[in-house]
Write a protein that holds these residues in place. Structure first.
Motif: not given
Length: 135
Positions: A25-44
């Motif tokens: 559920a946490h992963n699916v809720a963040n499927v569209n979470t984009v980040t800045r290119t200099d930050e750590e991306p959301f990882r499932a």
């Protein structure tokens, strides 16, 4: 194995199913979470389970969550100049989430949960029947 042993093992499976479904559920809720290119991306989140044994080489006592890890790899960078998180080149970083894989995991976790609830209910019914015989 006693009825109580079956109930205890089923309870560990139920707990694993809950943790697994929460992670999905946490992963699916963040499927569209984009980040800045200099930050750590959301990882499932990935749930790692292992057999629970009382003693090394002993019989199983159910299952436990050994760890919750993060998906490894490089995040895709896409052009989205209108996004407020975009860098000076208009790029943002996508999350590391495999949505089809998460949906498969959700079905598996849900079925695991359901099967363990069924085992728990059947064990409880068998225990109650045995108690009625003793009257």
């Amino acid at each position: 194995m006693s009825i109580f042993g079956a109930m205890d093992i089923a309870a560990t499976g139920i707990r694993l199913g809950q943790v697994w479904m929460d992670a999905v559920a946490h992963n699916v809720a963040n499927v569209n979470t984009v980040t800045r290119t200099d930050e750590e991306p959301f990882r499932a989140q990935l749930v790692v389970a292992e057999e629970s044994t009382g003693v090394p080489g002993g019989t199983g006592n159910g299952v436990t969550v050994r760890a919750i890890t993060r998906l490894e790899g490089d995040a895709a960078i896409v052009q989205d100049p209108l996004n407020p998180l975009a860098d000076e080149d208009g790029n943002v970083q996508l999350p590391l989430v495999d949505l089809p894989g998460q949906l498969v995991d959700l079905v598996l976790a849900s079925r695991s949960y359901q099967v363990n609830v069924s085992v728990l209910q059947q064990s409880q019914a068998a225990y109650e029947s045995a108690m009625r015989l003793g009257r």
